[in-house]
Design a protein around this motif. Structure first.
Motif, PDB file in Angstrom:
ATOM      1  N   PHE A 109      65.783  20.748 -40.615  1.00 31.19           N
ATOM      2  CA  PHE A 109      65.775  20.392 -42.033  1.00 31.19           C
ATOM      3  C   PHE A 109      66.155  21.609 -42.866  1.00 31.19           C
ATOM      4  O   PHE A 109      65.631  22.707 -42.659  1.00 31.19           O
ATOM      5  CB  PHE A 109      64.369  19.905 -42.434  1.00 31.19           C
ATOM      6  CG  PHE A 109      64.286  19.455 -43.861  1.00 31.19           C
ATOM      7  CD1 PHE A 109      64.626  18.165 -44.210  1.00 31.19           C
ATOM      8  CD2 PHE A 109      63.881  20.335 -44.849  1.00 31.19           C
ATOM      9  CE1 PHE A 109      64.553  17.756 -45.527  1.00 31.19           C
ATOM     10  CE2 PHE A 109      63.809  19.927 -46.172  1.00 31.19           C
ATOM     11  CZ  PHE A 109      64.149  18.628 -46.501  1.00 31.19           C
ATOM     12  N   TRP A 110      67.132  21.444 -43.767  1.00 30.91           N
ATOM     13  CA  TRP A 110      67.560  22.519 -44.654  1.00 30.91           C
ATOM     14  C   TRP A 110      68.343  23.607 -43.898  1.00 30.91           C
ATOM     15  O   TRP A 110      68.714  24.626 -44.457  1.00 30.91           O
ATOM     16  CB  TRP A 110      66.349  23.179 -45.336  1.00 30.91           C
ATOM     17  CG  TRP A 110      66.429  23.173 -46.825  1.00 30.91           C
ATOM     18  CD1 TRP A 110      67.001  22.221 -47.605  1.00 30.91           C
ATOM     19  CD2 TRP A 110      65.923  24.170 -47.722  1.00 30.91           C
ATOM     20  NE1 TRP A 110      66.862  22.546 -48.913  1.00 30.91           N
ATOM     21  CE2 TRP A 110      66.203  23.743 -49.019  1.00 30.91           C
ATOM     22  CE3 TRP A 110      65.248  25.376 -47.553  1.00 30.91           C
ATOM     23  CZ2 TRP A 110      65.849  24.472 -50.155  1.00 30.91           C
ATOM     24  CZ3 TRP A 110      64.888  26.094 -48.672  1.00 30.91           C
ATOM     25  CH2 TRP A 110      65.181  25.652 -49.967  1.00 30.91           C
ATOM     26  N   PHE A 113      71.723  24.344 -45.186  1.00 30.55           N
ATOM     27  CA  PHE A 113      71.635  24.981 -46.503  1.00 30.55           C
ATOM     28  C   PHE A 113      71.290  26.462 -46.358  1.00 30.55           C
ATOM     29  O   PHE A 113      71.905  27.325 -46.983  1.00 30.55           O
ATOM     30  CB  PHE A 113      70.583  24.254 -47.338  1.00 30.55           C
ATOM     31  CG  PHE A 113      70.378  24.825 -48.703  1.00 30.55           C
ATOM     32  CD1 PHE A 113      71.345  24.656 -49.679  1.00 30.55           C
ATOM     33  CD2 PHE A 113      69.221  25.524 -49.028  1.00 30.55           C
ATOM     34  CE1 PHE A 113      71.172  25.180 -50.946  1.00 30.55           C
ATOM     35  CE2 PHE A 113      69.039  26.053 -50.289  1.00 30.55           C
ATOM     36  CZ  PHE A 113      70.018  25.874 -51.248  1.00 30.55           C
ATOM     37  N   LEU A 315      70.734  30.472 -58.526  1.00 25.87           N
ATOM     38  CA  LEU A 315      71.305  29.213 -59.005  1.00 25.87           C
ATOM     39  C   LEU A 315      72.732  29.047 -58.497  1.00 25.87           C
ATOM     40  O   LEU A 315      73.086  28.045 -57.868  1.00 25.87           O
ATOM     41  CB  LEU A 315      71.270  29.219 -60.533  1.00 25.87           C
ATOM     42  CG  LEU A 315      71.833  27.997 -61.224  1.00 25.87           C
ATOM     43  CD1 LEU A 315      70.946  26.811 -60.926  1.00 25.87           C
ATOM     44  CD2 LEU A 315      71.922  28.229 -62.715  1.00 25.87           C
ATOM     45  N   SER A 318      72.881  28.795 -54.637  1.00 25.67           N
ATOM     46  CA  SER A 318      72.433  27.503 -54.092  1.00 25.67           C
ATOM     47  C   SER A 318      73.458  26.430 -54.403  1.00 25.67           C
ATOM     48  O   SER A 318      73.725  25.572 -53.569  1.00 25.67           O
ATOM     49  CB  SER A 318      71.093  27.065 -54.664  1.00 25.67           C
ATOM     50  OG  SER A 318      70.323  28.145 -55.018  1.00 25.67           O
ATOM     51  N   VAL A 322      75.201  24.162 -51.689  1.00 24.85           N
ATOM     52  CA  VAL A 322      75.053  22.712 -51.608  1.00 24.85           C
ATOM     53  C   VAL A 322      76.421  22.067 -51.437  1.00 24.85           C
ATOM     54  O   VAL A 322      76.599  21.139 -50.661  1.00 24.85           O
ATOM     55  CB  VAL A 322      74.342  22.159 -52.864  1.00 24.85           C
ATOM     56  CG1 VAL A 322      74.464  20.642 -52.932  1.00 24.85           C
ATOM     57  CG2 VAL A 322      72.891  22.568 -52.864  1.00 24.85           C
TER      58      VAL A 322
ATOM     59  N   GLY B  15      67.912  25.748 -61.801  1.00 21.36           N
ATOM     60  CA  GLY B  15      67.576  26.108 -60.425  1.00 21.36           C
ATOM     61  C   GLY B  15      66.811  24.998 -59.742  1.00 21.36           C
ATOM     62  O   GLY B  15      67.090  24.649 -58.589  1.00 21.36           O
ATOM     63  N   LEU B  16      65.888  24.415 -60.484  1.00 17.25           N
ATOM     64  CA  LEU B  16      65.104  23.313 -59.937  1.00 17.25           C
ATOM     65  C   LEU B  16      66.020  22.135 -59.594  1.00 17.25           C
ATOM     66  O   LEU B  16      65.871  21.488 -58.553  1.00 17.25           O
ATOM     67  CB  LEU B  16      64.043  22.899 -60.963  1.00 17.25           C
ATOM     68  CG  LEU B  16      62.804  22.234 -60.399  1.00 17.25           C
ATOM     69  CD1 LEU B  16      62.076  23.187 -59.482  1.00 17.25           C
ATOM     70  CD2 LEU B  16      61.904  21.744 -61.518  1.00 17.25           C
ATOM     71  N   VAL B  18      69.234  22.267 -58.815  1.00 17.60           N
ATOM     72  CA  VAL B  18      70.032  22.573 -57.622  1.00 17.60           C
ATOM     73  C   VAL B  18      69.172  22.497 -56.367  1.00 17.60           C
ATOM     74  O   VAL B  18      69.602  21.982 -55.334  1.00 17.60           O
ATOM     75  CB  VAL B  18      70.691  23.961 -57.757  1.00 17.60           C
ATOM     76  CG1 VAL B  18      71.413  24.323 -56.481  1.00 17.60           C
ATOM     77  CG2 VAL B  18      71.654  23.970 -58.919  1.00 17.60           C
ATOM     78  N   LEU B  19      67.938  22.968 -56.494  1.00 15.03           N
ATOM     79  CA  LEU B  19      67.019  22.875 -55.362  1.00 15.03           C
ATOM     80  C   LEU B  19      66.824  21.411 -54.970  1.00 15.03           C
ATOM     81  O   LEU B  19      66.879  21.050 -53.791  1.00 15.03           O
ATOM     82  CB  LEU B  19      65.672  23.508 -55.728  1.00 15.03           C
ATOM     83  CG  LEU B  19      64.675  23.593 -54.585  1.00 15.03           C
ATOM     84  CD1 LEU B  19      65.002  24.781 -53.708  1.00 15.03           C
ATOM     85  CD2 LEU B  19      63.256  23.677 -55.106  1.00 15.03           C
ATOM     86  N   LEU B  21      68.936  19.052 -55.496  1.00 17.47           N
ATOM     87  CA  LEU B  21      70.176  18.590 -54.867  1.00 17.47           C
ATOM     88  C   LEU B  21      70.203  18.964 -53.385  1.00 17.47           C
ATOM     89  O   LEU B  21      70.569  18.154 -52.528  1.00 17.47           O
ATOM     90  CB  LEU B  21      71.379  19.230 -55.564  1.00 17.47           C
ATOM     91  CG  LEU B  21      71.870  18.564 -56.847  1.00 17.47           C
ATOM     92  CD1 LEU B  21      73.050  19.336 -57.401  1.00 17.47           C
ATOM     93  CD2 LEU B  21      72.271  17.131 -56.571  1.00 17.47           C
ATOM     94  N   SER B  22      69.805  20.197 -53.106  1.00 17.37           N
ATOM     95  CA  SER B  22      69.854  20.648 -51.714  1.00 17.37           C
ATOM     96  C   SER B  22      68.881  19.855 -50.858  1.00 17.37           C
ATOM     97  O   SER B  22      69.155  19.525 -49.719  1.00 17.37           O
ATOM     98  CB  SER B  22      69.547  22.141 -51.629  1.00 17.37           C
ATOM     99  OG  SER B  22      68.169  22.357 -51.668  1.00 17.37           O
ATOM    100  N   MET B  23      67.727  19.518 -51.446  1.00 22.90           N
ATOM    101  CA  MET B  23      66.738  18.712 -50.721  1.00 22.90           C
ATOM    102  C   MET B  23      67.269  17.307 -50.511  1.00 22.90           C
ATOM    103  O   MET B  23      67.123  16.727 -49.439  1.00 22.90           O
ATOM    104  CB  MET B  23      65.450  18.629 -51.522  1.00 22.90           C
ATOM    105  CG  MET B  23      64.852  19.972 -51.780  1.00 22.90           C
ATOM    106  SD  MET B  23      63.498  20.237 -50.713  1.00 22.90           S
ATOM    107  CE  MET B  23      62.370  20.978 -51.838  1.00 22.90           C
TER     108      MET B  23
ATOM    109  N   ALA C  27      59.798  25.384 -58.471  1.00 23.40           N
ATOM    110  CA  ALA C  27      60.934  25.600 -57.564  1.00 23.40           C
ATOM    111  C   ALA C  27      60.465  26.329 -56.315  1.00 23.40           C
ATOM    112  O   ALA C  27      60.822  25.965 -55.198  1.00 23.40           O
ATOM    113  CB  ALA C  27      62.022  26.396 -58.263  1.00 23.40           C
TER     114      ALA C  27
END
Lengths: 447, 587, 157
Positions: A109-110, A113, A315, A318, A322, B15-16, B18-19, B21-23, C27
């Motif tokens: 998982f992840w 990423f 930001l 990531s 993604v 940031g939250l 994008v986080l 999105l990644s999840m 986050a």
């Protein structure tokens, strides 16, 4: 009852005091205490020059590089949980190290990423080291006692490239194998390069031994050296009096205080700035009566700005991670090179040069560039000392007129390398023939 | 300051996002959706997403990790037979068996179907990523993988029909003649295929059979007519894909239910026409394991003159009559004995009975043109397959011949060498594919043929073309001095000096070894430089020293060989001596 | 600037900063959760629970066969009856040794009789008897995960 409440309050305060040594109010004393009683913050001075937090002063380049290093360390440790540096081939025909890459992108998982983060941050770090260096040079921030820190910075830059390069092999795919193969062949050209290559690879060719060595270098040796040198680099900035800057003069516009947060003065001396007394700054102190106070407390302005940069880096990184997956070609096959076989992008300029002449392109020019750039401040010092043209007013000044020629030369080196890299990445196709990127898809590594 | 805080807030918020999105990307996996759909279709409660991993153990102790059934979750569930892909049950593998012995919970999917079995994304798992070594084997081509566990060299494994067909085709289409597969054939003519499946993908194999030069630019493998038949190619490619050195089970530990039968070697022992015919056609003869398949490259004519067979080597209708039995036999055993650059594979493993059978069979071919045929007719029957309809030496089989057939469309050539034609047709040209026609064509008929050739080729002939006549200088003749070399007396050619001169002047086309394969030869089209170490060619009466002298000095008319009038007579004689020394017949 | 205005400003500042830190904390918590999942195993590369034994490999009547890597002993009682007993100690999971009198654990001295019943030492339970299934192709499938009562024999052939 009241007594119990009082005692509870006291107990709470005691816990608070055992953790924090200060309150959060607006007095200068508190602002100082916040900075120097926190292990993370005390690396930085309590008071800094107002210009330090301006975007145009540093553009945050060094800080971005540092944050990328932190992110790399974090994601790197995470990746180590799922990686083995082994080339043992399983019944599915895949080397173990490569299988782990497949695990990362499938069942972990992840995992994809985290790997993307690590990969893109590594490329980003190489790029930002270069940009940081360019900024420092163009702003003359390597002068005025900071010459040696420039040298340390250059070593850090080389370490960054080497870290990135050692990491490039670890996925053990075609890209990795041939990228490293090409790179170590270049090393062979140098006098004594065969020895270094032998020590790096642990064998006559890139193979199982090389993977283990690159792994140990990548996860232990280089990061440790790097961490230490980063500490030295920061320490010297601090000891050299913070960021390089020209002297303040009364003619300069006073930067208004409001932007930097209020300071409540509860001292009995309403006009005294007691902290100034113990502040030690080398160089020319402005005359007292002409002094313009451009200093301010680092808390909270500087810390918030740094946090902003950190968040920005996270930001952007990531978001890239993604939307763009880190490349993974087929498993490494020593018998079938990719065509073309390209080194990682930061070495493609070198590879382009070696395609013209092995020794001159692969060793002489890059050697001169790396060595020359590293001792550049001393070359400047040498000429200016012996020609008695020592310039004292240029550190921290962007595009100082007195250094015009040097700046142009330095930018020239960058443009030269950039052009070579662009040619290497986009304009070289099969058999290293010139191709046009709009006619052929990108091939054979370089990323 | 508030501005900074607001920016900080904004950045934290982004940031939250994008986080998140990644999840989302990490959670939003197709295999989870497939599992949900599967349980919904079954009418059962969804027990939660689980990666279905099969660890396929191999005798070596290593493990193949197979996660395919995370999506193909209904593979071994008969209730899922009607489900849509990827949830459907796998169709039965062994026909006519109630309980299929293949348990997917143990062997997984990738053992047969390849792909990237660790991946969970369809595109990646099916091996569609760039550079992936084992793309998915789907449909009948998956039969190639039976060989990874089962011993399949001979015999028939139920369910592996395509593979077995491929093996038969490998013999029938005479692939074995050039390619080695351990245990079946041994030939050094073409790349070994014992590990073809391990080295190449199925698509690569298909592509290389259909278009041999697709992957290897200078491949000598012929283009076969049958390569247009998709089923034949699929069977062959499946068989070749099954040839893998890395196996999951040895022959001894092959899964039960199938035991490798002992292969019997039964060869033809009595020469007969029928055996020869069977060998020629590549068909099994009365249960023998002798391999053949000449017909894949060579065509023959039946009694009505109808041509049938491959268009890769020469038409063999006339072989015995033009070449004789002995030559034909030699040629089968090793084609290079007589034609030095022939690409025909060697069939050194044939026993005498098999060779005799083939020769006997070829001897039964007696087709002949009617007596009073005109030039065009004769040309079309005897010459056209090599020399081509337009007389340009590019007949259907010419591509595989070395040297190339003569190009009569070049009028200069015909005008210059007309007088040689008769001899060449009657007696053939040694060391080449031109046979001697004297047993089939009378002299008078040959003349008719030459007339026809002249008529056709001289239609657009340049006027007044005349080749200079030069004589071979006599040795020690005081009347005929070497004028280009200060008027010296001409001596007998010296092979050593000739070697030096040859290396200086001739190698770019004729090659350092004088075999006609110099670097520039690849830029020439037709004809190619002569192989000058071909004994058969150089030791025939028609190739006199005078002819060599003329060809060197003046060049060859209608060919890329240029004039070398800058060489002194002595040098040319030296070169001739060198060539002769190379090709001296052993006493 | 009046005190009130100043207060309002600093309150707004505090609010913004606080919520920014709140979001950052959120986050960080999210990332920590994701990393928890990152570390959680979702597949196993270990030995499979079930394994196959061809019927012709069965021991003679009254004899036993030990499968070291599966930690199972296969016992043939009669021509038709077989049983499988796990060799994993019920105390702390060491592999027990087969001795004359039964099974002995080398780690903490647990003792079992030859049916796996505890006769001494710290072991709390009988050694598990395992499930055996006849599968097509003349093979037995032994499930090391299923613990049955002692003395559970299965008919084969």
């Amino acid at each position: 009852m009241n007594e119990i409440i009082e005692q509870a309050k006291e107990f709470g305060n005691k816990i608070y005091d055992s953790i924090f040594r200060h309150r959060f109010d607006n007095t200068g004393l508190t602002k100082s205490k916040i900075m120097f009683s926190n292990v993370m913050l005390h690396v930085q001075p309590v008071k800094i020059h107002k210009r330090s937090v301006k975007f145009k002063t540093t553009m945050g380049m060094g800080l971005i590089t540092f944050y990328l290093f932190l992110i790399l360390a974090l994601t790197g440790i995470l990746l180590m949980f799922h990686y083995v540096p082994s080339t043992a081939i399983g019944p599915d025909g895949l080397p173990d190290a490569y299988s782990r890459m497949l695990n990362l992108r499938s069942n972990v998982f992840w995992g994809g990423f985290v790997r993307n983060m690590h990969r893109w941050a590594a490329h980003g770090m190489v790029a930002f080291v270069a940009l940081h260096m360019l900024r420092v040079y163009l702003a003359g921030a390597h002068r005025g006692g900071r010459e040696f820190n420039w040298v340390i910075g250059c070593i850090l830059g080389l370490l960054t490239v080497f870290l990135s390069y050692t990491g490039y092999l670890l996925p053990w795919d075609q890209l990795a194998f041939w990228g490293v193969k090409v790179g170590t062949e270049i090393a062979k050209l140098a006098p004594g390069g065969a020895l270094i290559r032998g020590i790096l690879l642990g064998d006559t060719d890139v193979g199982a031994e090389a993977l283990v060595r690159f792994y140990v270098l990548h996860v232990a040796v280089l990061p440790a050296v790097m961490g230490f040198l980063i500490a030295v680099h920061f320490f010297r900035i601090r000891k050299d009096g913070g960021l390089a800057r020209p002297a303040d003069t009364s003619k300069e516009k006073q930067i208004p205080d409001e932007e930097f947060g209020d300071v409540k003065n509860n001292s009995v001396f309403k006009t005294a700035r007691s902290y100034k007394l113990v502040e030690i700054v080398k160089g020319n102190e402005p005359k007292v009566n002409e002094e313009v106070d451009q200093m301010m407390f680092a808390w909270p302005k500087l810390i918030i700005r740094e946090l902003m940069v950190l968040l920005g880096v996270c930001l952007v990184l990531s978001a890239i991670s993604v939307f763009f997956d880190a490349p993974l070609e087929g498993p490494a096959d020593p018998n079938h090179p990719t065509n073309p076989a390209k080194a990682p992008w930061y070495f493609l300029g070198l590879q382009e040069l070696t395609s013209y002449h092995g020794f001159i392109g692969g060793i002489v020019i890059p050697g001169l560039l790396a060595g020359g750039v590293m001792v550049l401040p001393y070359i400047e010092m040498f000429f200016e000392t012996f020609t008695k043209t020592w310039k004292t007013n240029v550190p921290g000044v962007w595009f100082a007129r007195e250094r015009g020629l040097l700046n142009v030369l330095f930018i020239g080196i960058y443009v030269f390398m950039l052009v070579l890299i662009i040619i290497g990445v986009y304009f070289r196709g099969e058999n290293w023939a010139i191709v046009y990127p709009w006619e052929h898809p990108l091939s054979g590594g370089g990323h | 300051m508030i501005k900074d805080y607001r920016i900080l807030f904004l950045l934290a918020f982004l940031g939250l996002v994008v986080l998140g999105l990644s999840m989302k990307k990490a959670f939003d996996q197709d295999w989870i959706k497939h599992q949900k759909t599967y349980y919904e279709a079954l009418g059962e409660e969804f027990p939660g997403a689980v990666i279905k991993q099969v660890n396929v153990k191999t005798p070596a102790g290593a493990m193949l990790v197979d996660r395919c059934q995370s999506c193909h979750i209904g593979a071994s569930n008969p209730d899922a037979a009607g489900f849509e892909s990827p949830l459907a049950a796998h169709p039965p593998i062994v026909p006519g068996v109630e309980n299929d012995p293949h348990d997917f919970a143990v062997i997984g999917c990738a053992v047969c179907h390849d792909g990237s079995s660790r991946d969970l994304d369809m595109h990646l798992a099916h091996g569609e990523a760039h550079g992936w070594i084992k793309p998915l084997l789907t449909g009948p081509s998956a039969q190639a993988s039976c060989n990874r566990c089962h011993a399949m060299e001979t015999g028939r494994l139920p369910g592996a029909e395509l593979y077995v067909e491929g093996r038969e085709l490998f013999l029938e289409k005479a692939c074995w003649g050039c390619h080695t597969i351990a245990g079946i054939s041994s030939s050094s003519q073409a790349p070994e295929l014992s590990d073809a499946g391990g080295k190449f993908t199925y698509d690569y194999l298909v592509e290389s059979i259909v278009d041999p030069s697709a992957n290897i630019a200078n491949s000598k493998m012929p283009y076969f007519d049958w390569a247009h038949d998709e089923e034949t190619v699929a069977a062959l490619a499946t068989y070749l894909k099954g040839q893998q050195k890395a196996r999951l089970r040895s022959d001894e530990s092959a899964p039960i239910g199938y035991i490798k039968p002992k292969s019997e070697i039964k060869r033809v022992t009595e020469p007969s026409v029928a055996a020869g015919r069977a060998l020629f056609a590549g068909a099994p003869y009365e249960g023998s394991t002798s391999m053949g398949g000449c017909v894949n490259c060579h065509a023959i004519r039946n009694t009505d003159g109808q041509l049938a067979g491959g268009q890769i080597g020469p038409d063999l209708t006339w072989a015995i009559r033009t070449r004789g039995q002995e030559y034909t036999r030699d040629h089968i055993v090793n084609a290079r004995t007589h034609v030095v650059d022939s690409i025909m594979p060697t069939f050194k493993d044939y026993n005498d009975a098999e060779l005799d059978s083939l020769v006997l069979f070829l001897g039964t071919l007696t087709y002949k043109l009617p007596e009073e045929s005109e030039g065009q007719k004769m040309y079309d029957a005897y010459c056209v397959s090599c020399h081509g309809e337009d007389l340009n030496g590019r007949g259907v089989v010419s591509g595989m011949l070395d040297p190339y057939p003569r190009d009569f469309s070049k009028a200069q050539f015909v005008l210059a060498y007309e007088e040689r034609f008769k001899n060449s047709i009657l007696n053939g040209v040694g060391g080449t594919d031109m046979p001697a026609w004297k047993n089939i064509l009378s002299e008078q008929k040959v003349e008719t043929l030459i007339e026809f050739i002249k008529e056709k080729s001289l239609e657009n002939a340049p006027e007044n073309y005349k080749r200079i006549a030069v004589e071979l200088p006599k040795i020690g003749d005081a009347e005929r001095l070497d004028y280009k070399d200060k008027g010296k007396l001409i001596e007998a050619g010296d092979a050593e000096k000739g070697y030096e001169a040859f290396q200086k002047n001739c190698t770019s086309c004729h090659g350092k070894l004088a075999n006609g394969k110099g670097p520039n030869a690849y830029n020439l089209e037709h004809p190619l430089p002569r192989n000058l170490i071909s004994k058969e060619f150089l030791n025939q009466a028609a190739v006199s020293d005078e002819r060599l002298y003329q060809s060197i000095l003046l060049g060859v008319a209608g060919a890329p060989m240029p004039a070398h009038d800058f060489l002194s007579d002595q040098t040319i004689l030296d070169i001739i001596a060198f060539i002769r020394a190379n090709t001296e017949e052993a006493e | 600037m009046s005190e009130e205005k100043k207060d309002g400003k600093s309150r707004r500042e505090l609010l913004t900063l606080g919520s920014a830190f709140g979001l950052m904390g959120l986050a960080a918590a999210g990332a920590a959760g994701a990393l928890f999942k990152y570390m959680m195993p979702v597949v196993s590369y270990g030995t499979p629970r079930k394994f196959l034994v061809p019927v012709e490999d069965l021991p003679d009547v009254g004899d036993e066969l030990i499968f070291d890597d599966m930690k199972v002993v296969l016992r043939r009682q009669t021509e038709k009856e077989v049983a499988a007993i796990s060799l994993v100690c019920t105390h702390l999971g060491c592999t027990v040794n087969r001795v004359e009198t039964g099974f002995l654990c080398p780690c903490h001295g647990s003792q079992y009789d030859s049916d796996g019943i505890v006769v001494g030492g710290p072991a709390p339970k009988t050694l598990p008897w395992l499930d055996i299934k006849v599968v097509p192709g003349g093979q037995l499938e032994i499930d090391t995960g299923a613990a049955l009562e002692e003395g559970t024999f299965f008919a084969v052939v």
